[in-house]
Every structure is written in structure tokens, then in C-alpha cells.
Design an enzyme around this catalytic site. Structure first.
Site, PDB file in Angstrom:
ATOM      1  N   ASP A 149       0.935  -1.186  -0.156  1.00 51.50           N
ATOM      2  CA  ASP A 149      -0.037   0.283  -0.227  1.00 51.50           C
ATOM      3  C   ASP A 149       1.019   1.456   0.654  1.00 51.50           C
ATOM      4  OD1 ASP A 149      -1.913  -1.499   0.325  1.00 51.50           O
ATOM      5  OD2 ASP A 149      -2.582  -0.249   2.123  1.00 51.50           O
ATOM      6  N   HIS A 197       3.645  -2.587   3.211  1.00 52.71           N
ATOM      7  CA  HIS A 197       4.068  -0.913   2.585  1.00 52.71           C
ATOM      8  C   HIS A 197       4.909  -0.890   2.054  1.00 52.71           C
ATOM      9  CE1 HIS A 197       0.903  -1.126   5.789  1.00 52.71           C
ATOM     10  NE2 HIS A 197       0.205   0.277   5.463  1.00 52.71           N
TER      11      HIS A 197
END
Length: 280
Positions: free
Chosen positions: A102, A247
């Protein structure tokens, strides 16, 4: 998101999403081509096989009809009733797992993640923030060119449950337009910032031709707990159908990259097939 540290408590809602699990559609993860009933066990701290807690006492999996069906990917309203939450359980998926990243793309860390995935010839999901995608267009193209799934993670990573319908539409719509302009294809998956969905988010995402995707294994790598801790969390959560949240932007993600280099070959060695969702 350009600066992960600008929002205090930016990730406080992430822990709430563990119960949401993964969202998807019929045939969410590509069927095991071998059609075998093999279920790889979870990995213990040393990487050895062990019983998977994710499989104990799990309720039966179920399927929902896609909100957007087989329509053209944009601007078709969802037929009621619209989902009120993502999937909690996936259909039978053999020994497939999904890796997702992400907040990118980031010029420092996304290329390193891509290099590791390329080394092992696996595909992952990248949920991009529109402002980051717009600033790093070549990286968006590189992600798509490597065959990864490009998803929508809003424009600037707001708490969308606090936005008006117009605000939600702007966050998702602008991001989809940038992704489509760079890759030639609009995204068909989206992930709400903080995992915070509401009815407006589901409806507008459906109108834009997207299905919601959450996760089942949260590495909490944004807290920078150390590569050892990130690896341990992936090992403990490894199970058929698991979707791992990591991430590649929003802060120092060197630990996330270092952990990926360790746990990805372990998962492959233990029989897991790293894949991306398929929407029929």
C-alpha cells in the site's frame, strides 16, 4: 501518501481491519492449477512447518456475487443491496497466497520491492495513492509492465468515512483516472485507507467498476518493528487464501523490503503459490 508522519495516529484503524479479512469475488484467487487438496501448513519462527491457526475452527467459506458484474469497468451503478463489508472468508483456494503493498509508488522502496518479486517471478498487488502515482508515473508503468495488479488506494489517503459522497467520488475517481491513463486499464480493485469502509465507499467504488479488497495478515510494518518481527508475522499468518498487507511507501520501508527478501523464498519453498486475485 506523500508523508506518512504528517497524520498522527495515521494507522490507528488498521488493527480494526483484521476482522474484515479479504474482500473479493467468485474465483477471487486463481484456482490451484493442479487441483490438489494440499494445504501448506503455517511456518513457525524458524521457518519450519507447523499447524496453521488460521485453519482451526474456521467457519465455512462463502461467495458473493460481484457488485459490478461483467459490465464495462466504469460508471455502472451497483444493483442493491450493496455489500456492507468485505469478505471475511475466501472460497477454497488450494495453496495460493496474495502479497499486497500500500501507499506507493515510492522512488526509494517500490523499485526494491519490484526487484525481489521479479527475482522470484511472482506477482503481487499494489494499492496506489493517486498523488503518488501522479508524481511517479514511470513507477506505475513499471509495476504494470511486470504484470502486477494495480489497485486504487484513494488520492491522498484520507479517512473516507468522514468525507461526503462527492469527496469519496473525487478521491477514488481521480486515482482511477491517473491509473488508467498510465496503464491503459482502470483499476478493478480498491482498498480503503485505514481499512475504513462505509456504504458510500462501497457504492461509489462499485459505480467506478471496482471490488473492495482487505487483508487477513497485517504485518504492521508501518510501525517499523524490525525485519525479524515482520517475517515472524508473515510466517504465523501463512495459510491458504491469506492476503498479506505490507507497505512500499509512507515512511522508511527498508525493513519491509528486507523482510520480503526473507519470507518470500520461505513461502515458495513451503509450497505456497503467490498469486493475484482474478475477477471473472
Amino acid at each position: 501518501m506523500k508523508n506518512d508522519q504528517m497524520l498522527p495516529g495515521r494507522r490507528t484503524l488498521l488493527r480494526l481491519t483484521a476482522g474484515l479479512g479479504t474482500a473479493g469475488v467468485v474465483r477471487v484467487i486463481a484456482a490451484d492449477p493442479a487441483g490438489t487438496p494440499f494445504r501448506p501448513p503455517a511456518l513457525d519462527r524458524a521457518g519450519a512447518a507447523g499447524p496453521s491457526p488460521a485453519l482451526r475452527g474456521a467457519p465455512p467459506s462463502y461467495r458473493l456475487t460481484p457488485m459490478t458484474g461483467d459490465a464495462p469497468p466504469r460508471f455502472r451503478p451497483a444493483a442493491p443491496p450493496v455489500r456492507t463489508r468485505p469478505f471475511e472468508h475466501l472460497p477454497e483456494v488450494g495453496h495460493a497466497m496474495v502479497l499486497s503493498f500500500d501507499d506507493g509508488p515510492d522512488p526509494h522502496y517500490t523499485p526494491r520491492v519490484l526487484a525481489v518479486l521479479r527475482e522470484h517471478d511472482v506477482r503481487a498487488m499494489f494499492f496506489l495513492c493517486g498523488e503518488m502515482a501522479d508524481d511517479h508515473r514511470d513507477l506505475v508503468r513499471a509495476i504494470a509492465d511486470d504484470g502486477h495488479t494495480v489497485g486504487n488506494h484513494s488520492w491522498a489517503h484520507p479517512l473516507v468515512t468522514k468525507l461526503s459522497r462527492a469527496g469519496v467520488r473525487d478521491e477514488l475517481g481521480r486515482t482511477s483516472e491517473v491509473i488508467e491513463g498510465l496503464t491503459g486499464t482502470p483499476p478493478v480493485w480498491y482498498r480503503a485507507p485505514y481499512g475504513a469502509w462505509n456504504r458510500d465507499s462501497f457504492e461509489i467504488g462499485a459505480e467506478l467498476g471496482m471490488e473492495p479488497m482487505a487483508w487477513s495478515v497485517d504485518t504492521l510494518d508501518w510501525t517499523e518493528p524490525g525485519a525479524d518481527t515482520i517475517v515472524r508475522r508473515v510466517r504465523q499468518g501463512a495459510a491458504p487464501g491469506a492476503v498479506v498487507l505490507s507497505h512500499d511507501a509512507g515512511g522508511d520501508r527498508s525493513q519491509s523490503v528486507a523482510a520480503l527478501r526473507r519470507y518470500l523464498p520461505e513461502l515458495l519453498d513451503h509450497g505456497y503459490r503467490i498469486t493475484v486475485p482474478q475477477r471473472r
